[in-house]
Design an enzyme around this catalytic site. Structure first.
Site, PDB file in Angstrom:
ATOM      1  N   HIS A 171       0.814  -1.224   0.000  1.00 23.33           N
ATOM      2  CA  HIS A 171       0.000   0.000   0.000  1.00 23.33           C
ATOM      3  C   HIS A 171       0.837   1.258   0.000  1.00 23.33           C
ATOM      4  CE1 HIS A 171      -4.040  -1.798   0.756  1.00 23.33           C
ATOM      5  NE2 HIS A 171      -3.258  -2.832   1.028  1.00 23.33           N
ATOM      6  N   ASP A 380       3.357   9.661  -0.626  1.00 21.29           N
ATOM      7  CA  ASP A 380       2.172   8.879  -0.252  1.00 21.29           C
ATOM      8  C   ASP A 380       1.926   7.830  -1.326  1.00 21.29           C
ATOM      9  OD1 ASP A 380      -0.095   8.171   1.207  1.00 21.29           O
ATOM     10  OD2 ASP A 380      -0.826  10.228   1.368  1.00 21.29           O
TER      11      ASP A 380
HETATM   12  P1  ADQ Z   1      -2.998   6.017   4.923  1.00 23.09           P
HETATM   13  O1  ADQ Z   1      -1.591   6.498   5.035  1.00 23.09           O
HETATM   14  O2  ADQ Z   1      -3.694   5.786   6.200  1.00 23.09           O
HETATM   15  O3  ADQ Z   1      -3.096   4.706   4.021  1.00 23.09           O
HETATM   16  P2  ADQ Z   1      -5.008   7.439   3.179  1.00 23.09           P
HETATM   17  O4  ADQ Z   1      -4.957   6.736   1.877  1.00 23.09           O
HETATM   18  O5  ADQ Z   1      -5.145   8.921   3.041  1.00 23.09           O
HETATM   19  O6  ADQ Z   1      -3.735   7.212   4.073  1.00 23.09           O
HETATM   20  O7  ADQ Z   1      -6.234   6.912   3.999  1.00 23.09           O
HETATM   21  C1  ADQ Z   1      -6.620   7.510   5.201  1.00 23.09           C
HETATM   22  C2  ADQ Z   1      -8.036   7.077   5.551  1.00 23.09           C
HETATM   23  O8  ADQ Z   1      -8.316   7.458   6.879  1.00 23.09           O
HETATM   24  C3  ADQ Z   1      -9.095   7.686   4.654  1.00 23.09           C
HETATM   25  O9  ADQ Z   1     -10.040   6.712   4.322  1.00 23.09           O
HETATM   26  C4  ADQ Z   1      -9.721   8.776   5.540  1.00 23.09           C
HETATM   27  O10 ADQ Z   1     -11.092   8.994   5.306  1.00 23.09           O
HETATM   28  C5  ADQ Z   1      -9.513   8.223   6.918  1.00 23.09           C
HETATM   29  N1  ADQ Z   1      -9.329   9.324   7.895  1.00 23.09           N
HETATM   30  C6  ADQ Z   1      -8.346  10.244   7.912  1.00 23.09           C
HETATM   31  N2  ADQ Z   1      -8.507  11.096   8.940  1.00 23.09           N
HETATM   32  C7  ADQ Z   1      -9.610  10.701   9.586  1.00 23.09           C
HETATM   33  C8  ADQ Z   1     -10.298  11.167  10.761  1.00 23.09           C
HETATM   34  N3  ADQ Z   1      -9.874  12.227  11.478  1.00 23.09           N
HETATM   35  N4  ADQ Z   1     -11.403  10.497  11.128  1.00 23.09           N
HETATM   36  C9  ADQ Z   1     -11.836   9.414  10.425  1.00 23.09           C
HETATM   37  N5  ADQ Z   1     -11.233   8.939   9.332  1.00 23.09           N
HETATM   38  C10 ADQ Z   1     -10.134   9.561   8.913  1.00 23.09           C
HETATM   39  C11 ADQ Z   1      -2.142   3.832   3.376  1.00 23.09           C
HETATM   40  C12 ADQ Z   1      -1.153   4.523   2.427  1.00 23.09           C
HETATM   41  C13 ADQ Z   1      -1.907   5.354   1.397  1.00 23.09           C
HETATM   42  C14 ADQ Z   1      -2.899   4.472   0.633  1.00 23.09           C
HETATM   43  C15 ADQ Z   1      -3.753   3.659   1.598  1.00 23.09           C
HETATM   44  C16 ADQ Z   1      -4.576   2.611   0.854  1.00 23.09           C
HETATM   45  O11 ADQ Z   1      -0.252   5.343   3.179  1.00 23.09           O
HETATM   46  O12 ADQ Z   1      -0.990   5.957   0.485  1.00 23.09           O
HETATM   47  O13 ADQ Z   1      -3.741   5.298  -0.135  1.00 23.09           O
HETATM   48  O14 ADQ Z   1      -2.953   2.966   2.554  1.00 23.09           O
HETATM   49  O15 ADQ Z   1      -3.760   1.815   0.067  1.00 23.09           O
END
Ligand code: ADQ
Length: 481
Positions: A171, A380
């Site tokens: 990921h 990211d």
């Molecule tokens: P993450 O680094 O966790 O994932 P991201 O893809 O942005 O990053 O996903 C974050 C998730 O958390 C989103 O679904 C968002 O809605 C949720 N979220 C963020 N802040 C929140 C809050 N305050 N309350 C509730 N929900 C919240 C890792 C990798 C990414 C990749 C994903 C999936 O780092 O690059 O996109 O896996 O493969």
């Protein structure tokens, strides 16, 4: 703790997902009984819909150290909790996964720490996860391994269970070869991954870096995305950009509940003319200080008016026991306090910062309410937040400011792309996104909405599983179809 796999009394699973964490968190009821609820966060959000449609089992840690649980079912999902001791949590999870691999794979934004005892524990825990999968998986099952915590598992599982078909998906970014080769255990990890039939990455660049490393460092033969292993197998290394459940998010944001909540949010923020929004797991890869700094400078220079503009930054608590994360949290607290303190008036501060996790419908309301979404990671793998914002638009309005260094930037070309290291450039982009004429914004948003709806999480999973199924003729279709 015995740490041996518990007897699997449920049906053997023909489709198994294995990830560091189970997709549920334990919650305490008021009457002090325990319950499970779906956990927030990238990986889990991504898998929920697929697992509910396919009768599968999920193998992962349940989140509490020093505790062994029996396998159980939750909302139609068979769950196999893998136990971890507190020292394993420290060394395998906080240590090797999040203080060695995570920074190394994200361009060494923070300095990776190489500790031999962490590695030893990483090997032990990967083997335990493999043992659990071997117990749960039916003959000829499809096993889908998730992420950097479990890179040795494919090879370990193949040794135990040559009958199963193994897919691995990373990921996070797979780093440039110059960085990867710093890892003292680089060879073991490459060999671990090569135990899979299909190794998936977010971007073609990651797949290319991997193929180049196995060619240069292991001396294996490669032909484009195909790798020939020493035991004569063929492994495919390919990109599968992950996505979101676009329709589900859109409908959630369209609901009366979200619409009312969005209006309420804007009202609580003082009905600003422009609402900027940042949403991240609190992580040093996400470029949160850069974004806050840029916004603060725009206020100080009088380019945006704090009375009619607000930045709402939501940060989900994350890895709070890892030193670098604690420091980041303090840095952000200080930065927000300083900028808000320098506005010479009483009233709503220009930056509202909430360090809490929100339910999904609340997230949809935040996205719906925001005029400009600001996504500025320094690196990211993909970034689901950018896609969630686009999916939650009800019309072709709003604007997405997006870092070039996210996987999402390759697909969302019509966003306002930025280099987050360039604070002046970022400031200009924020102002441009805020002031652009509606016709331009609509054109950009229309194209991005099409992209996100046409490439959703279902398509992602289907493409990965279809490719896995086609390899060497193992009957993956039977297991997953
Ligand atoms: P993450 O680094 O966790 O994932 P991201 O893809 O942005 O990053 O996903 C974050 C998730 O958390 C989103 O679904 C968002 O809605 C949720 N979220 C963020 N802040 C929140 C809050 N305050 N309350 C509730 N929900 C919240 C890792 C990798 C990414 C990749 C994903 C999936 O780092 O690059 O996109 O896996 O493969």
């Amino acid at each position: 703790m015995s740490l041996k796999p518990k007897e699997w009394k449920l049906d053997p699973a023909s489709f198994v997902v294995v990830a560091n964490r189970l997709p549920v968190d334990r919650v305490e009821n008021p009457d002090s009984t325990a319950d499970w609820r779906p956990s927030p966060g990238g990986l889990v959000t991504a898998f929920e819909p697929i697992m509910h449609r396919r009768r599968g089992a999920w193998v992962g840690w349940h989140g509490a150290a020093d505790e062994e649980l029996e396998p159980f079912e939750h909302e139609g999902l068979a769950l196999a909790p893998v136990p971890l001791s507190s020292s394993e949590v420290e060394e395998y999870y906080e240590g090797f996964s999040n203080a060695t691999l995570w920074p190394l794979y994200h361009d060494a934004i923070a300095t990776p720490q190489f500790r031999r005892e962490w590695w030893d524990t990483y090997v032990i825990v990967n083997q335990r996860f493999a043992d659990y999968v071997a117990t749960v998986a039916a003959a000829g099952a499809v096993v889908w391994v998730q992420d950097y915590h479990l890179q040795l598992l494919p090879q370990m599982l193949r040794r135990q269970r040559p009958d199963v078909k193994i897919g691995f998906f990373l990921h996070i970014p797979f780093p440039p070869t110059e960085l990867y080769v710093q890892l003292p255990w680089r060879q073991q990890i490459l060999e671990g991954l090569l135990g899979a039939d299909l190794v998936g990455f977010q971007l073609p660049g990651g797949a290319r870096n991997f193929a180049r490393l196995v060619r240069d460092r292991l001396g294996l033969e490669t032909l484009r995305d195909r790798i020939r292993t020493r035991d004569g197998r063929e492994v495919l290394a390919r990109a599968y950009p992950i996505s979101i459940e676009a329709k589900g998010f859109h409908e959630l944001a369209a609901s009366d509940q979200a619409a009312e909540r969005a209006a309420e949010i804007r009202h609580d923020l003082g009905d600003p003319r422009v609402m900027f929004l940042g949403v991240d797991r609190l992580d040093y890869t996400k470029g949160i200080p850069e974004r806050i700094q840029a916004f603060g400078e725009l206020i100080a220079e009088g380019r945006i008016d704090p009375d009619e503009t607000v930045l709402l930054q939501l940060a989900m608590p994350s890895r709070q026991r890892v030193e670098q994360y604690r420091r980041l949290r303090d840095d952000i607290d200080r930065l927000v306090g300083r900028i808000n303190g320098e506005v010479p008036r009483i009233g709503r501060p220009p930056i509202i910062y909430l360090h809490v996790s929100h339910p999904r419908v609340e997230m949809a309301a935040f996205y719906r309410a925001a005029d400009v979404m600001v996504v500025t990671p320094l690196r990211d793998g993909m970034n689901l937040v950018a896609k969630e914002y686009v999916a939650c638009r009800q019309r072709d309005d709003g604007a997405l400011v997006l870092s070039e260094f996210t996987g999402a930037a390759r697909e969302l070309r019509q966003s306002y792309l930025v280099n987050p290291h360039d604070i002046d450039g970022l400031k200009d982009r924020l102002v441009e996104a805020m002031n652009d004429v509606p016709r331009n914004k609509a054109q950009r948003m229309r194209a991005m909405r099409r992209q996100v709806f046409d490439h959703d999480i279902d398509k992602w999973a289907r493409m990965f599983l279809d490719d896995l199924e086609r390899l060497n003729g193992t009957p993956a279709a039977r297991a997953t179809g």
